[in-house]
Design an enzyme around this catalytic site. Structure first.
Site, PDB file in Angstrom:
ATOM      1  N   GLY A 219     -15.363  12.296   1.066  1.00 39.86           N
ATOM      2  CA  GLY A 219     -15.609  13.314   2.076  1.00 39.86           C
ATOM      3  C   GLY A 219     -17.213  13.588   2.084  1.00 39.86           C
ATOM      4  N   GLU A 260     -14.913   9.348  -5.577  1.00 36.89           N
ATOM      5  CA  GLU A 260     -14.757   8.104  -5.047  1.00 36.89           C
ATOM      6  C   GLU A 260     -15.445   7.821  -3.454  1.00 36.89           C
ATOM      7  OE1 GLU A 260      -9.766   7.967  -5.737  1.00 36.89           O
ATOM      8  OE2 GLU A 260     -10.387   8.299  -3.767  1.00 36.89           O
ATOM      9  N   PRO A 261     -16.698   8.137  -3.551  1.00 34.26           N
ATOM     10  CA  PRO A 261     -17.397   7.931  -2.276  1.00 34.26           C
ATOM     11  C   PRO A 261     -17.498   6.345  -1.831  1.00 34.26           C
ATOM     12  CG  PRO A 261     -19.081   8.330  -4.105  1.00 34.26           C
ATOM     13  CD  PRO A 261     -17.615   8.247  -4.558  1.00 34.26           C
ATOM     14  N   GLY A 262     -17.566   6.561  -0.507  1.00 31.21           N
ATOM     15  CA  GLY A 262     -17.705   5.084   0.163  1.00 31.21           C
ATOM     16  C   GLY A 262     -19.060   5.455   1.002  1.00 31.21           C
ATOM     17  N   TYR A 303     -13.959   5.517  16.692  1.00 28.34           N
ATOM     18  CA  TYR A 303     -14.015   6.865  16.383  1.00 28.34           C
ATOM     19  C   TYR A 303     -15.013   7.705  17.041  1.00 28.34           C
ATOM     20  CZ  TYR A 303     -12.470   4.983  11.629  1.00 28.34           C
ATOM     21  OH  TYR A 303     -11.562   4.099  10.981  1.00 28.34           O
ATOM     22  N   CYS A 329     -14.939  -8.878  25.938  1.00 28.76           N
ATOM     23  CA  CYS A 329     -14.288  -8.704  27.303  1.00 28.76           C
ATOM     24  C   CYS A 329     -13.271  -7.542  27.231  1.00 28.76           C
ATOM     25  CB  CYS A 329     -13.615  -9.953  27.984  1.00 28.76           C
ATOM     26  SG  CYS A 329     -14.889 -11.082  28.245  1.00 28.76           S
TER      27      CYS A 329
HETATM   28  C1  LIG Z   1     -11.610   5.612   2.347  1.00 29.17           C
HETATM   29  C2  LIG Z   1     -11.658   6.338   1.075  1.00 29.17           C
HETATM   30  C3  LIG Z   1     -12.540   6.873   0.190  1.00 29.17           C
HETATM   31  C4  LIG Z   1     -13.890   6.791   0.791  1.00 29.17           C
HETATM   32  O1  LIG Z   1     -13.912   7.728   1.709  1.00 29.17           O
HETATM   33  P1  LIG Z   1     -15.654   7.884   2.615  1.00 29.17           P
HETATM   34  O2  LIG Z   1     -15.591   8.831   3.518  1.00 29.17           O
HETATM   35  O3  LIG Z   1     -16.107   6.417   3.072  1.00 29.17           O
HETATM   36  O4  LIG Z   1     -16.508   8.391   1.344  1.00 29.17           O
HETATM   37  C5  LIG Z   1     -12.355   7.697  -0.834  1.00 29.17           C
HETATM   38  N1  LIG Z   1     -11.073   7.644  -1.355  1.00 29.17           N
HETATM   39  C6  LIG Z   1     -10.146   7.047  -0.688  1.00 29.17           C
HETATM   40  C7  LIG Z   1      -8.404   7.193  -1.252  1.00 29.17           C
HETATM   41  C8  LIG Z   1     -10.200   6.493   0.653  1.00 29.17           C
HETATM   42  O5  LIG Z   1      -9.011   5.966   1.128  1.00 29.17           O
END
Ligand SMILES: *Cc1c(COP(=O)(O)O)cnc(C)c1O
Length: 402
Positions: A219, A260-262, A303, A329
């Site tokens: 988050g 768990e950052p993405g 989004y 398209c």
């Molecule tokens: C998508 C996801 C994340 C990463 O979220 P970000 O907003 O990209 O940081 C972490 N944990 C879980 C379980 C997710 O599904």
């Protein structure tokens, strides 16, 4: 060479459209996060659904990261990239028990977000395989409701109000719960609100005796445009670390703190380069039509995400107002009324924040190829995924006689 020069060189060498990732930025974001939670040695499990190219996975593995995965194939990608099974957590939603069993066979951490699955898991494994439980604390830290997963109607996690039921299942099946997890999915705009969620997890944790880690999901919000509110990672880190250490003392054992950052790790590292095919003046605006579309970058349409766009081919050009659209398209608008240095057909435009949920959400819609990916590493541009070819489009088709 400055960054835009370097990007132009990549576009020239590898063609457009192309995703480009800057390894240095990923590494610096990783280190920033590690530092923010000191003195706690936070364990980072990179959420690889954001960007799962094997070279990116290896880069993060090299920094000491683990992996958060949401499908069995992401687990396999992680193992293939060199992560050890116990460095990977599998956090799926609404998958079959068979897929979870497959993950157990591979030896990764299992995160369960459904009581029905918890019961099945317990009857198969009893106390022989531990699992983590995903709790929905129902906090809303703010941000875009389309990406939030913490609200009351969310399909993610087991409601904190169902904790009694969870405990009954755990006790009667003798399940060993080694972790508790929450990931609300919403952007953390206010560390205070996030900490309220953390308190809910701490409270829940007191009922589980075998915990080894608490996983606070993600988050972390990064800036997509100037002036955006971002997560104050230092403020959050120091407040949560303090509370976490207090909790561990209370709990009677040192636990691990996981995140768990993405997006936080990879979003700003990414640049998506596209070529301007045409300019089209209408009664309403000047459209810039580029050689890409929602097939390559769907976030603006899915989004309403803002991605900053720059014309890197004409940095001295006079600024004018344009609407940047794709060649698909469908209505695929990347941005209305954007101020760009004068755009000419053939120019290269650069989309910022293209590292997270860009390539991984791309498709072959309109029978278009997915773009190439390039990693800037050690001063060099490395091709890390080839552009698709016509063969790729048809390779799974089965021809029949008609
Ligand atoms: C998508 C996801 C994340 C990463 O979220 P970000 O907003 O990209 O940081 C972490 N944990 C879980 C379980 C997710 O599904």
């Amino acid at each position: 060479m400055d960054r835009d020069q370097q990007l132009l060189k990549v576009a020239k060498e590898f063609g457009a459209p192309v995703y480009v990732y800057d390894a240095e930025k990923i590494i610096s974001q990783y280190n920033k996060l590690k530092k923010a939670f000191a003195p706690v040695d936070v364990q980072i499990k990179y959420a690889c659904k954001a960007l799962n190219n094997s070279s990116i996975l290896k880069l993060l593995k090299k920094q000491g990261s683990g992996l958060d995965t949401v499908s069995i194939n992401e687990v396999k990608l992680g193992l293939r990239a060199g992560f050890l099974p116990n460095e990977i957590i599998f956090t799926p939603n609404c998958v079959s028990i068979e897929e979870i069993q497959e993950a157990v066979e591979l030896g990764v951490h299992i995160n369960i977000d459904n009581i029905s699955i918890l019961e099945q898991f317990g009857s198969i494994y009893g106390n022989s395989v531990p699992c983590c439980i995903r709790i929905n604390p129902h906090i809303l830290a703010g941000g875009n409701s389309k990406i939030s997963t913490g609200h009351i109607d969310s399909k993610f996690g087991i409601s904190v109000y169902q904790l009694r039921h969870v405990l009954r299942v755990v006790e009667s099946q003798k399940i060993k719960v080694n972790g508790l997890h929450m990931h609300t999915g919403s952007d953390i705009l206010d560390p205070g609100v996030f900490l309220q969620g953390a308190e809910i997890l701490f409270d829940a944790a007191r009922d589980f005796k075998d915990l080894e880690f608490l996983d606070f999901g993600s988050g972390f919000k990064v800036a997509y445009k100037e002036g955006d509110i971002t997560t104050d990672i230092e403020e959050l880190g120091s407040a949560l670390a303090t509370r976490f250490l207090e909790f561990c003392k209370d709990y009677g054992r040192d636990l691990e703190l996981w995140f768990e950052p993405g997006k936080f790790l990879v979003s700003e590292s990414g640049f998506f380069l596209v070529k301007v095919n045409v300019l089209k003046q209408t009664t309403a605006t000047v459209f810039v039509g580029v050689d890409s579309g929602l097939n390559h970058l769907i976030r603006p349409m899915l989004y309403d995400s803002y991605h900053h766009i720059e014309n890197i081919s004409n940095p001295e050009g006079k600024q004018r107002i344009y609407t940047v659209v794709g060649y698909i398209c469908e209505t695929d608008t990347f941005g209305w009324d954007r101020k760009l240095n004068e755009v000419r057909e053939g120019d290269i435009l650069c989309f910022r924040n293209a590292g997270a949920y860009g390539f991984t959400m791309s498709s072959n819609y309109n029978a278009r190829f997915r773009p190439a990916e390039v990693l800037l590493y050690d001063g060099q541009a490395h091709l890390i995924r080839q552009r698709e070819t016509f063969e790729d489009l048809i390779k799974n088709e089965v021809e029949i006689d008609l």
